[in-house]
Scaffold this active site. Structure first.
Site, PDB file in Angstrom:
ATOM      1  N   ALA A  47       7.019  -6.961  -5.236  1.00  0.00           N
ATOM      2  CA  ALA A  47       6.344  -7.956  -6.073  1.00  0.00           C
ATOM      3  C   ALA A  47       5.524  -7.372  -7.212  1.00  0.00           C
ATOM      4  O   ALA A  47       4.438  -7.851  -7.507  1.00  0.00           O
ATOM      5  CB  ALA A  47       5.487  -8.868  -5.201  1.00  0.00           C
ATOM      6  N   ILE A  48       6.065  -6.354  -7.826  1.00  0.00           N
ATOM      7  CA  ILE A  48       5.365  -5.791  -8.978  1.00  0.00           C
ATOM      8  C   ILE A  48       6.098  -6.185 -10.249  1.00  0.00           C
ATOM      9  O   ILE A  48       7.323  -6.093 -10.335  1.00  0.00           O
ATOM     10  CB  ILE A  48       5.275  -4.259  -8.866  1.00  0.00           C
ATOM     11  CG1 ILE A  48       4.425  -3.908  -7.642  1.00  0.00           C
ATOM     12  CG2 ILE A  48       4.670  -3.656 -10.130  1.00  0.00           C
ATOM     13  CD1 ILE A  48       4.473  -2.462  -7.270  1.00  0.00           C
ATOM     14  N   HIS A  50       6.776  -4.921 -13.439  1.00  0.00           N
ATOM     15  CA  HIS A  50       6.717  -3.572 -14.014  1.00  0.00           C
ATOM     16  C   HIS A  50       6.656  -3.604 -15.534  1.00  0.00           C
ATOM     17  O   HIS A  50       7.276  -4.452 -16.165  1.00  0.00           O
ATOM     18  CB  HIS A  50       7.979  -2.788 -13.635  1.00  0.00           C
ATOM     19  CG  HIS A  50       8.096  -2.461 -12.183  1.00  0.00           C
ATOM     20  ND1 HIS A  50       7.213  -1.617 -11.549  1.00  0.00           N
ATOM     21  CD2 HIS A  50       8.993  -2.856 -11.252  1.00  0.00           C
ATOM     22  CE1 HIS A  50       7.585  -1.514 -10.275  1.00  0.00           C
ATOM     23  NE2 HIS A  50       8.642  -2.251 -10.063  1.00  0.00           N
ATOM     24  N   LYS A 250      11.419  10.758  -1.330  1.00  0.00           N
ATOM     25  CA  LYS A 250      10.929   9.474  -1.805  1.00  0.00           C
ATOM     26  C   LYS A 250       9.541   9.164  -1.244  1.00  0.00           C
ATOM     27  O   LYS A 250       9.268   9.326  -0.077  1.00  0.00           O
ATOM     28  CB  LYS A 250      11.933   8.401  -1.378  1.00  0.00           C
ATOM     29  CG  LYS A 250      11.566   7.053  -1.849  1.00  0.00           C
ATOM     30  CD  LYS A 250      12.698   6.353  -2.572  1.00  0.00           C
ATOM     31  CE  LYS A 250      12.267   4.936  -2.945  1.00  0.00           C
ATOM     32  NZ  LYS A 250      11.261   4.880  -3.985  1.00  0.00           N
ATOM     33  N   CYS A 405      -6.223 -18.996   8.384  1.00  0.00           N
ATOM     34  CA  CYS A 405      -6.264 -17.633   7.844  1.00  0.00           C
ATOM     35  C   CYS A 405      -6.038 -17.649   6.337  1.00  0.00           C
ATOM     36  O   CYS A 405      -6.700 -16.951   5.601  1.00  0.00           O
ATOM     37  CB  CYS A 405      -5.209 -16.756   8.514  1.00  0.00           C
ATOM     38  SG  CYS A 405      -5.361 -16.699  10.308  1.00  0.00           S
TER      39      CYS A 405
END
Ligand SMILES: Cc1cc2nc3c(=O)[nH]c(=O)nc-3n(C[C@H](O)[C@H](O)[C@H](O)COP(=O)(O)OP(=O)(O)OC[C@H]3O[C@@H](n4cnc5c(N)ncnc54)[C@H](O)[C@@H]3O)c2cc1C
Ligand SMILES: Cc1cc2nc3c(=O)[nH]c(=O)nc-3n(C[C@H](O)[C@H](O)[C@H](O)COP(=O)(O)OP(=O)(O)OC[C@H]3O[C@@H](n4cnc5c(N)ncnc54)[C@H](O)[C@@H]3O)c2cc1C
Lengths: 461, 412
Positions: A47-48, A50, A250, A405
């Site tokens: 979920a970045i 970029h 990696k 929550c």
């Protein structure tokens, strides 16, 4: 009725394409095998959004990630998709990595991104005091952002539908008959006749390619496991901690999420089964081992969830996005690790290809286009419904919490079950509201949520 | 909206309700209990089996009946119980925000009691990998599904754990028409509880896999089995089932405590409290399973009675809690509570220290030391066993000095 374009696959890429094309005078159908939009690779990533600073310069991917980043940041702000420009930090842990940092900065500049800068070890710890010992310095990428991976494809598909596109869910494409002027697309929910087909089937992309007689790329799943840590860990991770690419193999990232959790991962494991999203003990061990070094205190916190996503790994060196006028077929394939970011740019690129290939299309005027959707406020960087006294005064259901929550109210769950693209199961509700995604994983809310879902299903029947 | 009250209690379980029942008649002004559930009563609301009330109500009751009597007790005493009211975050040291269908309130209180209970760790928090199908439960969710929502959960279940609560899960499954095909526990011996021989005997015939752990959940959409591994041999096998219940493995609901920056006891993961159940923050108290994950409802209720006196004293002559030394327990003890000692303070509830052990010790001797010097020794009549609390008299540490450093407790 014959459609102008059928888009196969309602992942983030297909949904973006459907949205883009429905902005033209085209009859568009978006066909998805699963029960929901964004229920494949698009739901399980890191979920970045970029900047594309580390892409291979000169590739289509580099170009589309770069422009996709800008388009998506803008679109997110417009539609309320949760996004947060938290910045990324690439920490060097040995001399090799330290020496690689200036090169990464130069590469970023080649990719059209000139705001990355280097910082000292001291400054690194100042920014992230919980880093493990041994950091030698870091590269900061100020514009790297975290984004909601679920709201993004949903926003695209919702806008496509409001622009008149048709969405078919639970409809797997099983074959095609390419005719003189139209193609018959066979699905498990019946046939659809269309002039053009766009293949955005993600991991199913090569299967669709074969249906059209192409053999340009081969895919296999590369599994990425991820661990989500409790929100109480969030203050420890103010930025995205990206690994420096190195010979040492990696690395993994540690990143905040827009929901206020912390994510650790992903692993990278080549697989054959295109449905196997199981997590493994080996994966956990690998990630824990990395965290012990990167941020040992993260492991003092509770794990909230573990999941895995399947990248569409391929045998090409770039995205494969092409259109064939003869078969009236286009493909957006080999989009492995950056598709969330690039989706909107991919969609524009595909629209251009279709136009060049002879599809007659005119942009609808602004007056003809509905307002973009307003997505539910499920991120932490803006006011959530449970905090909004006016909203609760207008409808007390927003003050009646079901998921404690994550502070999700009955009103939001009701909305998710009645939205333009309604949730049909617990997963759908989770992706639209965050309910059940918190630290108790249903201890408090699971039975109640199931009851709400069951009564909503009864209502429909 | 802003409200000021003398006493605010967060959580209307046995601990919070009992505290309210004792405080309401004694305090000038409203004593308000907030609970996020639509019904007050806490966990007993959904434990629809006998096993409640023996300590404080002097009779055997089911959980829901017990919850109702506690609510009645607090109500009659004049406490205000606000349900569907969740304390979401802090506004400052003595103020918090509440969301309810009526809106958003900021409540300021002279004294605050945190009685938010504990929950079972879900599957991911126990690091159990595999598929992520439907059919995976904790006991809490299972009980709500079966007893509160009357849902059909499955037909063949594996229960993970052999704590007190695990038997409760088996009982619940049986009432929900689900057959328990196996119980799996890492412990080398199952821990029944004297008063639970009844449910224990009900599950007689259920194969119990000791010294065994679950290594994987299997099933794409619905659970089809769990893979287990025998700890000593490493031998693995798959137990077919459509339901898995992860029981026990408690963690306090400590979010508010942590967000407040109130000191946490790293052993219980709840707030560190002294014998009067005062936290490290002046005017903030804690009671129930949030300080001991977990004991029975009767013990939580007893905390409530006990903390009420401390709150009352505090309101009468507010004073900062003096300096305290920590009480620290060594393995195989997992935690001890209270875990702060203040000279001249009260004794803890029932005059007892509560403990949780990681392994079975038949007739343990507890030794308390401060600065290497033995300050107390107690030989226990009961075994220390994982999965349930054992206790020792406060005398064990009562001779501690406030200036001699941490109190270390060992078990031999
Ligand atoms: C672990 C991991 C981390 C990642 N991190 C990032 C990140 O941080 N940033 C980023 O930008 N990207 C990231 N990615 C990549 C990103 O998730 C993908 O590039 C993107 O989701 C691909 O979208 P898609 O629409 O092409 O594929 P998908 O989401 O897989 O969508 C394809 C859809 O097509 C459907 N389909 C397939 N076959 C058929 C058929 N025959 N008929 C009908 N429908 C069919 C599928 O059901 C599926 O829903 C990551 C990926 C992984 C796995
Ligand atoms: C499955 C199971 C079976 C059991 N069986 C038995 C038995 O047979 N006999 C027995 O004696 N004990 C049994 N117990 C234990 C017993 O139920 C507990 O010890 C007891 O309920 C603890 O009381 P408590 O007040 O500390 O917490 P809880 O009962 O957990 O109550 C805490 C309350 O706080 C509320 N709350 C939490 N956070 C907030 C917030 N932020 N805002 C507002 N409200 C909040 C919750 O909604 C809840 O109502 C069992 C427990 C379980 C889980």
């Amino acid at each position: 009725m014959t459609r102008d374009v059928v888009v196969i696959g309602a992942g983030v890429v297909g949904a973006a394409i459907a949205r883009e094309l429905s902005g033209y005078n085209l009859e568009v159908t978006l066909i998805e095998a699963k029960g929901d939009v964004g229920d494949g690779t698009s739901k399980a990533n890191t979920a970045i959004c970029h900047t594309g600073f580390d892409a291979s310069p000169g590739t289509l991917e580099s170009r589309l990630v770069h422009s996709g980043h800008q388009l998506l940041c803008e679109y997110a702000n417009q539609t309320g998709i949760p996004i947060d420009k938290v910045s990324a930090m690439l920490v060097a842990w040995d001399d090799e990595q330290l020496q690689a940092l200036p090169g990464l900065k130069a590469k970023a500049e080649q990719n059209g991104y000139d705001k990355a800068y280097l910082i000292s070890a001291a400054a690194t710890y100042e920014k992230v005091p919980d880093l493990g010992p041994g950091a030698l310095g870091a590269l900061i990428v100020p514009d790297e952002s975290i984004i909601c991976p679920w709201s993004t494809p949903l926003a695209f598909a919702t806008e496509a539908v409001s622009r008149g596109a048709e969405l078919m869910r639970d409809a797997a494409v099983t074959g095609v008959d390419v005719g003189q002027s139209t193609t018959l697309v066979h699905t498990t929910k019946g046939d659809v006749e269309t002039r053009w087909v766009v293949n955005a089937a993600g991991l199913g992309g090569d299967t669709i390619e074969a249906m059209f007689g192409f053999d340009r790329f081969h895919l296999h799943p590369r599994r990425g496991e991820l661990l989500v840590f409790d929100k109480l860990a969030r203050p420890k991770v103010p930025v995205i901690l990206l690994p420096v690419p190195s010979k040492m193999g990696k690395g993994v990232l540690i990143s905040p999420t827009v929901f206020g959790n912390v994510m650790l991962g992903p692993t990278a494991e080549d697989m054959t089964d295109r449905e196997d999203t199981a997590t493994t003990a080996e994966g956990f061990d690998f990630m824990v081992d990395k965290a012990r070094h990167l941020m040992p205190t993260l492991l003092d916190e509770e794990v909230t969830a573990a999941y895995a996503g399947l990248r569409a790994a391929h045998d090409q060196s770039d995205y494969v996005i092409e259109a064939d006028a003869a078969t009236r077929y286009a493909v957006a394939g080999c989009i492995r690790s950056t598709g969330l970011t690039s989706s909107m740019a991919v969609a524009e690129y595909v629209a251009d290809l279709l136009k060049q290939a002879g599809l007659e299309m005119h942009r609808k005027s602004d007056a003809e286009l509905p307002e973009p959707p307003k997505m539910p406020q499920i991120g932490e960087q803006a006011q959530r419904p449970f905090e909004d006294a006016d909203l609760i005064a207008s409808d007390p259901a927003y003050g009646r919490l079901v998921c404690f929550c994550e502070r999700v109210s009955e009103g939001e769950i009701r909305d998710a079950l009645h939205s333009e693209i309604p949730a049909r199961d617990l997963g759908g509700v989770r992706r639209r509201t965050r309910a059940h995604n918190g630290r108790c994983q249903g201890f408090y809310c699971g039975a109640h949520l199931t009851a709400i879902l069951q009564s909503s299903v009864r209502e429909e029947i | 909206m802003n409200t000021h009250v003398p006493v605010a209690i967060i959580g209307a379980g046995p601990a919070g309700l009992q505290a309210a029942a004792v405080l309401a008649p004694r305090v000038d002004g409203p004593v308000v209990v907030f609970d996020r559930e639509a019904q007050a009563g806490g966990v007993p609301r959904h434990c629809n089996h006998p096993g409640y009330g023996m300590r404080d109500m002097r009779r055997v009751m089911t959980g829901p009946a017990y919850a109702r009597s506690l609510v009645k007790l607090a109500d009659r005493a004049g406490a205000t119980i606000k349900t569907s009211s969740m304390v979401t975050d802090w506004a400052d040291d003595h103020s918090f925000n509440v969301t309810s269908p009526k809106g958003r309130d900021t409540v300021t209180a002279d004294a605050i009691v945190i009685a938010t209970g504990a929950r079972e760790r879900p599957r991911a928090a126990r690091w159990v990998p595999g598929d992520r199908p439907a059919g995976v439960f904790t006991t809490g969710e299972l009980q709500q599904a079966i007893h509160l929502e009357h849902q059909k959960v499955g037909s063949q279940a594996v229960v993970v754990g052999s704590e007190l609560v695990s038997w409760s899960a088996v009982l619940t499954l049986r009432m929900g028409g689900v057959n328990t095909v196996a119980m799996v526990t890492e412990s080398p011996r199952p821990e029944t509880y004297a008063m639970f021989t009844y449910p224990g005997s009900l599950v007689f015939g259920t194969p119990l896999h000791r010294s065994t752990r679950v290594v994987r959940v299997i099933g794409r959409h619905r659970v089809s089995g769990v893979e287990v591994e025998q700890l000593s041999t490493g031998r693995r096998a798959v137990i077919p089932c459509d339901t898995v219940v992860f029981t026990g493995d408690w963690i306090p609901d400590h979010e508010l405590v942590r967000r407040a920056g109130i000191e946490i006891d790293p052993a219980t993961l709840g707030p560190r409290v002294d014998a009067g159940l005062t936290t490290a923050r002046e005017g903030v108290f804690a009671a129930g399973n949030v300080i001991h994950p977990v004991d029975t409802a009767g013990v939580a209720a007893m905390d409530g009675v006990h903390v009420a006196d401390s709150v009352f004293d505090y309101l009468s002559h507010a004073s900062a809690p003096g300096s305290a030394v920590k009480i620290v327990a060594e393995a195989p003890i997992k935690w001890v509570t209270p875990s702060a000692f203040r000279a001249g303070g009260r004794k803890p509830p029932a005059g007892r220290l509560l403990f949780w052990a990681d392994r079975y010790v038949p007739r343990p001797t507890l030794v308390a030391r401060q600065d290497e010097r033995v300050i107390g020794t107690v030989r226990l009549g009961q075994a220390a066993a994982p999965g349930r609390v054992f206790h020792a008299p406060w005398q064990l540490v009562a001779g501690a000095r406030p200036d001699a450093g941490d109190i270390q407790i060992t078990l031999g």
